[in-house]
Design a protein around this motif. Structure first.
Motif, PDB file in Angstrom:
ATOM      1  N   THR A 203     -38.001  55.164  21.421  1.00 38.91           N
ATOM      2  CA  THR A 203     -36.675  55.590  21.885  1.00 38.91           C
ATOM      3  C   THR A 203     -36.772  56.780  22.838  1.00 38.91           C
ATOM      4  O   THR A 203     -35.884  56.985  23.668  1.00 38.91           O
ATOM      5  CB  THR A 203     -35.792  55.956  20.689  1.00 38.91           C
ATOM      6  OG1 THR A 203     -36.403  57.028  19.949  1.00 38.91           O
ATOM      7  CG2 THR A 203     -35.598  54.760  19.773  1.00 38.91           C
ATOM      8  N   GLY A 204     -37.852  57.566  22.713  1.00 44.13           N
ATOM      9  CA  GLY A 204     -38.037  58.689  23.618  1.00 44.13           C
ATOM     10  C   GLY A 204     -38.327  58.273  25.043  1.00 44.13           C
ATOM     11  O   GLY A 204     -38.185  59.076  25.971  1.00 44.13           O
ATOM     12  N   PHE A 282     -54.398  51.370  22.107  1.00 44.23           N
ATOM     13  CA  PHE A 282     -53.327  50.475  22.471  1.00 44.23           C
ATOM     14  C   PHE A 282     -52.717  49.737  21.280  1.00 44.23           C
ATOM     15  O   PHE A 282     -51.987  48.788  21.449  1.00 44.23           O
ATOM     16  CB  PHE A 282     -53.843  49.458  23.491  1.00 44.23           C
ATOM     17  CG  PHE A 282     -54.515  50.099  24.661  1.00 44.23           C
ATOM     18  CD1 PHE A 282     -53.788  50.854  25.553  1.00 44.23           C
ATOM     19  CD2 PHE A 282     -55.875  49.984  24.848  1.00 44.23           C
ATOM     20  CE1 PHE A 282     -54.400  51.456  26.630  1.00 44.23           C
ATOM     21  CE2 PHE A 282     -56.491  50.575  25.919  1.00 44.23           C
ATOM     22  CZ  PHE A 282     -55.750  51.319  26.820  1.00 44.23           C
ATOM     23  N   SER A 283     -53.035  50.127  20.040  1.00 44.55           N
ATOM     24  CA  SER A 283     -52.460  49.454  18.895  1.00 44.55           C
ATOM     25  C   SER A 283     -50.974  49.729  18.775  1.00 44.55           C
ATOM     26  O   SER A 283     -50.236  48.941  18.194  1.00 44.55           O
ATOM     27  CB  SER A 283     -53.176  49.888  17.616  1.00 44.55           C
ATOM     28  OG  SER A 283     -53.084  51.291  17.453  1.00 44.55           O
ATOM     29  N   ALA A 284     -50.478  50.841  19.308  1.00 44.62           N
ATOM     30  CA  ALA A 284     -49.054  51.161  19.216  1.00 44.62           C
ATOM     31  C   ALA A 284     -48.215  50.144  19.966  1.00 44.62           C
ATOM     32  O   ALA A 284     -47.081  49.854  19.560  1.00 44.62           O
ATOM     33  CB  ALA A 284     -48.808  52.570  19.755  1.00 44.62           C
ATOM     34  N   LEU A 285     -48.727  49.572  21.044  1.00 39.09           N
ATOM     35  CA  LEU A 285     -47.962  48.593  21.809  1.00 39.09           C
ATOM     36  C   LEU A 285     -47.693  47.329  21.003  1.00 39.09           C
ATOM     37  O   LEU A 285     -46.723  46.617  21.271  1.00 39.09           O
ATOM     38  CB  LEU A 285     -48.708  48.229  23.092  1.00 39.09           C
ATOM     39  CG  LEU A 285     -48.730  49.300  24.186  1.00 39.09           C
ATOM     40  CD1 LEU A 285     -49.690  48.896  25.286  1.00 39.09           C
ATOM     41  CD2 LEU A 285     -47.347  49.511  24.757  1.00 39.09           C
ATOM     42  N   HIS A 286     -48.537  47.037  20.016  1.00 43.48           N
ATOM     43  CA  HIS A 286     -48.347  45.834  19.212  1.00 43.48           C
ATOM     44  C   HIS A 286     -47.313  46.024  18.104  1.00 43.48           C
ATOM     45  O   HIS A 286     -46.911  45.045  17.473  1.00 43.48           O
ATOM     46  CB  HIS A 286     -49.679  45.409  18.580  1.00 43.48           C
ATOM     47  CG  HIS A 286     -50.730  45.051  19.577  1.00 43.48           C
ATOM     48  ND1 HIS A 286     -51.518  46.000  20.197  1.00 43.48           N
ATOM     49  CD2 HIS A 286     -51.126  43.854  20.073  1.00 43.48           C
ATOM     50  CE1 HIS A 286     -52.363  45.400  21.020  1.00 43.48           C
ATOM     51  NE2 HIS A 286     -52.146  44.107  20.968  1.00 43.48           N
ATOM     52  N   LEU A 287     -46.917  47.261  17.844  1.00 42.78           N
ATOM     53  CA  LEU A 287     -46.013  47.545  16.726  1.00 42.78           C
ATOM     54  C   LEU A 287     -44.555  47.672  17.149  1.00 42.78           C
ATOM     55  O   LEU A 287     -43.705  47.990  16.313  1.00 42.78           O
ATOM     56  CB  LEU A 287     -46.449  48.844  16.028  1.00 42.78           C
ATOM     57  CG  LEU A 287     -47.868  48.866  15.468  1.00 42.78           C
ATOM     58  CD1 LEU A 287     -48.168  50.215  14.840  1.00 42.78           C
ATOM     59  CD2 LEU A 287     -48.075  47.755  14.447  1.00 42.78           C
ATOM     60  N   ILE A 288     -44.258  47.431  18.407  1.00 41.28           N
ATOM     61  CA  ILE A 288     -42.883  47.551  18.885  1.00 41.28           C
ATOM     62  C   ILE A 288     -42.076  46.351  18.390  1.00 41.28           C
ATOM     63  O   ILE A 288     -42.516  45.202  18.492  1.00 41.28           O
ATOM     64  CB  ILE A 288     -42.857  47.641  20.419  1.00 41.28           C
ATOM     65  CG1 ILE A 288     -43.574  48.919  20.864  1.00 41.28           C
ATOM     66  CG2 ILE A 288     -41.438  47.630  20.950  1.00 41.28           C
ATOM     67  CD1 ILE A 288     -43.733  49.045  22.350  1.00 41.28           C
ATOM     68  N   HIS A 289     -40.876  46.625  17.877  1.00 44.48           N
ATOM     69  CA  HIS A 289     -40.045  45.566  17.302  1.00 44.48           C
ATOM     70  C   HIS A 289     -39.525  44.602  18.361  1.00 44.48           C
ATOM     71  O   HIS A 289     -39.539  43.387  18.169  1.00 44.48           O
ATOM     72  CB  HIS A 289     -38.861  46.182  16.546  1.00 44.48           C
ATOM     73  CG  HIS A 289     -39.248  46.872  15.281  1.00 44.48           C
ATOM     74  ND1 HIS A 289     -40.195  46.362  14.418  1.00 44.48           N
ATOM     75  CD2 HIS A 289     -38.813  48.033  14.724  1.00 44.48           C
ATOM     76  CE1 HIS A 289     -40.344  47.180  13.378  1.00 44.48           C
ATOM     77  NE2 HIS A 289     -39.514  48.203  13.540  1.00 44.48           N
ATOM     78  N   ASP A 290     -39.044  45.126  19.467  1.00 45.80           N
ATOM     79  CA  ASP A 290     -38.425  44.302  20.515  1.00 45.80           C
ATOM     80  C   ASP A 290     -39.091  44.599  21.851  1.00 45.80           C
ATOM     81  O   ASP A 290     -38.547  45.326  22.691  1.00 45.80           O
ATOM     82  CB  ASP A 290     -36.921  44.587  20.576  1.00 45.80           C
ATOM     83  CG  ASP A 290     -36.203  43.672  21.563  1.00 45.80           C
ATOM     84  OD1 ASP A 290     -36.802  42.649  21.968  1.00 45.80           O
ATOM     85  OD2 ASP A 290     -35.058  43.990  21.938  1.00 45.80           O
ATOM     86  N   PRO A 291     -40.281  44.055  22.096  1.00 50.91           N
ATOM     87  CA  PRO A 291     -40.975  44.360  23.362  1.00 50.91           C
ATOM     88  C   PRO A 291     -40.235  43.824  24.586  1.00 50.91           C
ATOM     89  O   PRO A 291     -40.235  44.458  25.634  1.00 50.91           O
ATOM     90  CB  PRO A 291     -42.339  43.691  23.190  1.00 50.91           C
ATOM     91  CG  PRO A 291     -42.161  42.685  22.118  1.00 50.91           C
ATOM     92  CD  PRO A 291     -41.098  43.205  21.219  1.00 50.91           C
ATOM     93  N   GLN A 292     -39.589  42.650  24.459  1.00 48.02           N
ATOM     94  CA  GLN A 292     -38.854  42.102  25.602  1.00 48.02           C
ATOM     95  C   GLN A 292     -37.688  43.007  25.987  1.00 48.02           C
ATOM     96  O   GLN A 292     -37.477  43.326  27.158  1.00 48.02           O
ATOM     97  CB  GLN A 292     -38.334  40.701  25.264  1.00 48.02           C
ATOM     98  CG  GLN A 292     -37.555  40.038  26.374  1.00 48.02           C
ATOM     99  CD  GLN A 292     -38.432  39.618  27.541  1.00 48.02           C
ATOM    100  OE1 GLN A 292     -39.541  39.131  27.357  1.00 48.02           O
ATOM    101  NE2 GLN A 292     -37.936  39.806  28.757  1.00 48.02           N
ATOM    102  N   GLY A 293     -36.935  43.458  24.984  1.00 49.43           N
ATOM    103  CA  GLY A 293     -35.820  44.350  25.271  1.00 49.43           C
ATOM    104  C   GLY A 293     -36.269  45.686  25.828  1.00 49.43           C
ATOM    105  O   GLY A 293     -35.642  46.237  26.744  1.00 49.43           O
ATOM    106  N   MET A 294     -37.384  46.207  25.303  1.00 48.71           N
ATOM    107  CA  MET A 294     -37.897  47.477  25.800  1.00 48.71           C
ATOM    108  C   MET A 294     -38.363  47.351  27.245  1.00 48.71           C
ATOM    109  O   MET A 294     -38.104  48.232  28.078  1.00 48.71           O
ATOM    110  CB  MET A 294     -39.039  47.953  24.918  1.00 48.71           C
ATOM    111  CG  MET A 294     -39.618  49.297  25.323  1.00 48.71           C
ATOM    112  SD  MET A 294     -40.913  49.855  24.208  1.00 48.71           S
ATOM    113  CE  MET A 294     -41.391  51.392  25.004  1.00 48.71           C
TER     114      MET A 294
END
Length: 715
Positions: A203-204, A282-294
């Motif tokens: 969100t930041g 780069f493991s944080a990129l896999h934990l995003i709930h809505d990657p398409q929306g982001m």
């Protein structure tokens, strides 16, 4: 017992020691000091902005002995918290720091709950005091880490994460920035490495505060392997021991002392970097709930932003990684990034890296094809330098490695023409592209560029958009039905210099790739002749009668017959693989043999000879694109003087020395006068050397006159 109260009243450290040693005996002294503290506190609350050194000492004194009198000091922690909450921004900075240190001391003594103190400290991050913010950040990270040391405190973590989410939206820039820094540090320390923390940091990325947005975006970028060394090569070559020894022996000077301090600092930094544990960036990129929306929100933010170009680059990097890792669809991204694909564009290699990262096999080919054409038109033209052309070819290769269907036949054949270009960088980049398509889509290449077909290329199926291959067997399992020794041995007629199979897992990938590129010319010499070898493919399998029949066939008929045999051999291998897979449980040793057989398919030609291992099989396609793959320009490396001298000395080994050679049969016999003349002093030979000087025209006239006069007298 006579007490020296007049001395203890002004000597708080001595009284503190006595109170901890015997609380009951000195209880009256404590009450005296505590009553004095309460009086000073009431006066201080009237003017909190004024300094008060005596009150600072009293606060720390009471905090040190609070465990000795728990009933009397029951409300002491709450009293300090109320003062900080009420006068947080107006307190004198030294007094505020002392109150925070006292609260940390009480927290270490388990006299304060972590929630109460941590929420207070988060609020104090708004204060305009850098030393205080650094101190609070260190304590918050340490305290949360200690709370989760033995087991995760889910309830506490949830409440703090919710509070942190509200702090990110705080209007105060410092508080919001410090909050995101704390969460990032806790994630790196594997304390808060859950999905909630990652999505709170995400969100930041949409914060109106630039510092918060940039810090959040950089968190998802991590640290690339290309940025491993911050120092130059000359700094890395410095040996600290040599400099320290030289500083002891040589004359003392400020310059040598300065160099010694610099070397010590570098050595400490190198040791710290070497002992640092490996981090997964780069493991944080896999934990995003809505990657398409982001990704869509970031791209919309990018199109409407007026921030600096560096911020745009960071945003582009995050978007491209999201698209590549999660195989997203964001078609407008490719048209946007095409505008920056110019050789003169600042940070153009990073932009090409983003284009390659955002490519994946699910994107329709007509979306990526304009990107390849833009690269070909702007980079891969002879009006540009060789480095620009090589970078363009490397970018095309990285994009096609992830989205092979985007390449058209005409464009690939045009780019393949550069494999014989006069500049080595362009030549090697073009040949690398040709090697890639030889192993994924060889039908796009011209017949002469496909090279010798291998068993692996014969097993390739035609690629279709959206098509997936889901075999019901393990490829290469047919090797389990053959003798193990036969699989390890290599054919002596294959044209290889090695007598046995080499396990490529222990080989250097870079060396193998260089060997591929350096031997590509040998392959091209044999490209024209592999068609004729097709007719001999199965001669050893047929009897003499069949051979005679094949000789009477035309060339086209023989090709058709060989094609049918290849198809039949492929079907037989599939049947054997199914038989080996269904009738047994595969072990680790079996999988090793299967992997070795699959690698050998890339090596052995399906007709004759031996083919070099393909580059794409040496280097597994990673999720992210390395900047070095785009900037991979083949050039002759520059050598320093030491390496040049070393190569010269190495070339002089085992050869005869230059200069005069003694040709005497017996070294003990005398030399001629001419040979002895070379070792004599010059002054001894000066008169003879002078005689060899060429005469002037006048001297020649005089000599001729004297000669004629002499002849006349003789008559």
């Amino acid at each position: 017992m006579v007490r020296h109260n007049n001395q203890l009243e002004n000597n708080l450290p001595q009284l503190q020691y006595l109170l901890k040693k015997d609380p009951e005996s000195y209880k009256d002294d404590f009450h005296t000091q505590y009553n004095s503290f309460q009086g000073m506190l009431e006066v201080f609350c009237g003017t909190p902005e004024q300094p008060n050194k005596k009150l600072e000492d009293m606060v720390m004194f009471v905090a040190q002995v609070v465990q000795c009198y728990p009933k009397e000091l029951e409300h002491f922690p709450k009293q300090l918290i109320d003062i900080l909450e009420k006068y947080d921004t107006v307190l004198y900075k030294d007094m505020r720091m002392q109150l925070c240190r006292a609260l940390v001391l009480l927290r270490n003594k388990q006299l304060l709950l972590p929630n109460d103190l941590l929420e207070l400290f988060f609020k104090l991050l708004r204060c305009d005091d850098k030393n205080l913010r650094d101190y609070l950040q260190t304590h918050i990270i340490t305290d949360i880490k200690n709370l989760n040391a033995k087991h995760k405190n889910a309830k506490l973590n949830t409440s703090l994460q919710n509070f942190m989410f509200t702090m990110l939206k705080d209007s105060n820039t410092r508080a919001a920035k410090m909050s995101v820094d704390i969460m990032i540090e806790l994630y790196k320390k594997n304390v808060w490495n859950d999905t909630k923390t990652v999505n709170v940091i995400a969100t930041g990325c949409f914060s109106k505060i630039t510092k918060v947005m940039v810090a959040s975006l950089k968190f998802f970028l991590g640290k690339d392997e290309d940025d491993k060394s911050d120092n130059s090569d000359s700094d890395e070559d410095i040996d600290p021991k040599e400099v320290m020894m030289a500083n002891k022996v040589n004359k003392k000077s400020r310059k040598r002392d300065k160099n010694l301090a610099k070397v010590k600092k570098m050595a400490a930094k190198a040791y710290k970097k070497k002992s640092k544990s490996e981090s997964f960036n780069f493991s944080a990129l896999h934990l995003i709930h809505d990657p398409q929306g982001m990704a869509e929100k970031l791209f919309h933010q990018l199109e409407t932003t007026t921030k600096r170009f560096e911020v745009k680059l960071i945003t582009l990097d995050v978007i491209s990684r999201l698209i590549g890792l999660h195989q997203l669809f964001l078609f407008n991204f490719y048209g946007y990034i095409q505008r920056f694909m110019q050789p003169h564009q600042r940070e153009v290699t990073r932009i090409l890296q983003f284009a390659a990262q955002a490519s994946h096999e699910l994107i329709p080919p007509d979306i990526i094809e304009p990107v390849l054409k833009t690269l070909a038109n702007n980079f891969i033209t002879e009006r540009n330098s060789s480095d620009v052309m090589a970078i363009g070819l490397n970018a095309v290769k990285e994009i096609c490695c992830r989205c092979p269907l985007a390449m058209s036949e005409d464009l690939l054949q045009d780019l393949a023409e550069y494999r014989n270009y006069r500049e080595r960088a362009v030549m090697m980049a073009s040949r690398a592209l040709v090697h890639l398509f030889r192993n994924i889509r060889p039908q796009l290449l011209r017949r002469k560029d496909r090279g010798r077909p291998t068993e692996a290329t014969e097993e390739l199926t035609e690629m279709k958009y959206g098509g997936t291959e889901a075999p019901d067997y393990v490829k290469g399992a047919d090797v389990l039905l053959t003798n193990h020794k036969e699989e390890i041995e290599i054919n002596s007629d294959s044209g290889s210099d090695d007598d046995e199979w080499v396990d490529i897992q222990h080989s250097s990938d870079e060396e193998m790739v260089e060997e591929i590129n350096s031997n590509s010319e040998d392959e091209e010499e044999n490209e024209e002749g592999y068609e004729e070898e097709d007719s001999e493919d199965y001669e050893d399998e047929d009897d003499s009668g069949t051979e005679n029949e094949e000789k009477s066939l035309t060339k086209v008929e023989r090709k058709k017959l060989n094609a049918q045999r290849r198809i039949q051999r492929k079907v037989d291998k599939v049947e054997l693989a199914k038989k080996a897979t269904l009738e047994r449980i595969l072990t680790d040793e079996d999988f090793k043999r299967i992997d070795m057989a699959n690698v050998k398919k890339q090596v052995f030609s399906s007709t004759k000879g031996l083919k070099r291992l393909a580059e794409q099989d040496l280097k597994e396609r990673s999720e992210l694109v390395k900047l070095g793959d785009i900037e991979n320009i083949y050039k002759k490396r520059k050598h320093d003087k030491a390496s040049r001298v070393e190569s010269v000395r190495k070339g002089q080994e085992g050869r005869e020395s230059f200069g005069y050679k003694d040709g005497r049969m017996n070294i003990h016999c005398s030399k001629t006068n001419r040979e002895k003349r070379k070792t004599k002093n010059f002054q001894m030979m000066r008169h003879k050397v002078k005689a060899k000087v060429k005469k002037s025209f006048k001297d020649k006239q005089v000599a001729l006159r004297n000669h004629l006069l002499k002849l006349k007298k003789m008559k």
